[in-house]
Design an enzyme around this catalytic site. Structure first.
Site, PDB file in Angstrom:
ATOM      1  N   CYS A  93       2.010  19.776  31.648  1.00  0.00           N
ATOM      2  CA  CYS A  93       2.873  18.868  31.486  1.00  0.00           C
ATOM      3  C   CYS A  93       4.699  19.769  30.371  1.00  0.00           C
ATOM      4  CB  CYS A  93       3.443  17.306  31.118  1.00  0.00           C
ATOM      5  SG  CYS A  93       4.214  16.806  31.324  1.00  0.00           S
ATOM      6  N   HIS A 194      -1.577  15.242  35.040  1.00  0.00           N
ATOM      7  CA  HIS A 194      -2.905  14.669  33.843  1.00  0.00           C
ATOM      8  C   HIS A 194      -3.125  13.747  34.328  1.00  0.00           C
ATOM      9  CE1 HIS A 194       1.290  11.716  32.661  1.00  0.00           C
ATOM     10  NE2 HIS A 194       1.683  12.890  32.492  1.00  0.00           N
TER      11      HIS A 194
HETATM   12  N1  GLN Z   1      10.159  16.976  27.603  1.00  0.00           N
HETATM   13  C1  GLN Z   1       8.888  16.384  29.058  1.00  0.00           C
HETATM   14  C2  GLN Z   1       9.821  15.986  29.859  1.00  0.00           C
HETATM   15  O1  GLN Z   1      10.279  15.977  30.883  1.00  0.00           O
HETATM   16  C3  GLN Z   1       7.426  15.610  28.297  1.00  0.00           C
HETATM   17  C4  GLN Z   1       6.307  16.137  29.117  1.00  0.00           C
HETATM   18  C5  GLN Z   1       5.780  15.461  28.821  1.00  0.00           C
HETATM   19  O2  GLN Z   1       4.287  15.828  28.319  1.00  0.00           O
HETATM   20  N2  GLN Z   1       5.432  14.236  28.718  1.00  0.00           N
HETATM   21  O3  GLN Z   1       9.747  14.141  30.058  1.00  0.00           O
END
Ligand code: GLN
Length: 249
Positions: A93, A194
């Site tokens: 992520c 995740h």
């Molecule tokens: N910047 C991220 C998003 O696109 C965060 C991703 C994450 O780790 N939730 O929302």
């Protein structure tokens, strides 16, 4: 035999129970008689070349990403060398986004990335959230599925010819339209999934451990089979939940 793991920015990138991924790697290594040594590598710490067999970067919100992005970006060469040398990498992520060239948030601020993944990410209008199911084939002739949960506003575009981690069966994936999810660069994988990811997808944990053992110098890497009944059940439940939301969103 010892597997040396670098856990990058554990106190910043740790949402969605990312630490569960490390716990799975630890247990699955120990059950096979290997020791997993986890070193926390955070802001300003040295990432010694060749010192780790596996690198892990978890997820985080834009705020946490902004705090570590310059430090991570400065490690681009070191991480690129680690991958070129065959070290395993799992980036989830927020960590996945920042191993690309950049992440541009909703406020227009552009965070620099490490530039080791052939991709860039720009935050979009909608949040792509829900259970997600992929078809993957990391080893030719051995197709498998990956089930997880995604929650991101970032829209990730892979460069032409880049290899995704998998094809989306249900969910959004990288951008909600290409049908691709994640990226694979040799022994490194990045993904939006995740939950944590590895408890319900033990095959990916073992694939990473195999790459790490090869990097550690193991002659023949054949991991003993484990009784994965609970893990299989978890996978089936997560996959069914993803399928019930219908095809690609
Ligand atoms: N910047 C991220 C998003 O696109 C965060 C991703 C994450 O780790 N939730 O929302």
């Amino acid at each position: 035999m010892r597997i040396r793991v670098a856990h990058l920015y554990p106190e910043y990138l740790n949402i969605y129970a990312d630490r569960g991924n490390i716990a799975v790697l630890e247990s699955r290594a120990r059950w096979r008689g290997f020791e997993l040594e986890v070193e926390r590598v955070s802001l300003g710490d040295e990432l010694r070349p060749g010192a780790h067999d596996l690198l892990y970067v978890g997820g985080g919100q834009d705020r946490e990403q902004a705090l570590i992005a310059p430090d991570l970006a400065a490690r681009g060469e070191a991480i690129g060398q680690a991958i070129a040398g065959g070290a395993a990498v799992l980036a989830v992520c927020g960590g996945y986004q920042l191993l690309g060239r950049f992440y541009r948030g909703r406020d227009g601020e552009e965070l620099p990335g490490a530039g080791v993944f052939p991709l860039e990410t720009v935050a979009g209008e909608r949040r792509m959230i829900g259970d997600c199911l992929l078809e993957c084939e990391l080893e030719p002739g051995a197709p498998t599925t990956l089930a997880g949960f995604e929650n991101h506003a970032g829209v990730t575009r892979l460069d032409q010819g880049a290899e995704p981690l998998g094809r989306v069966v249900a969910g959004y994936g990288n951008d909600g339209e290409s049908g691709f999810e994640g990226v694979r660069v040799g022994t490194a994988v990045g993904t939006y999934l995740h939950g944590p990811l590895l408890p319900r997808n033990p095959w990916l944990a073992d694939w990473l451990l195999e790459r790490a053992l090869e990097h550690a110098g193991a002659e023949v890497v054949e991991l003993a089979l484990l009784d994965d009944e609970l893990e299989r059940e978890a996978h089936v439940v997560a996959a069914a939940r993803a399928r019930s939301r219908g095809g690609r969103s």
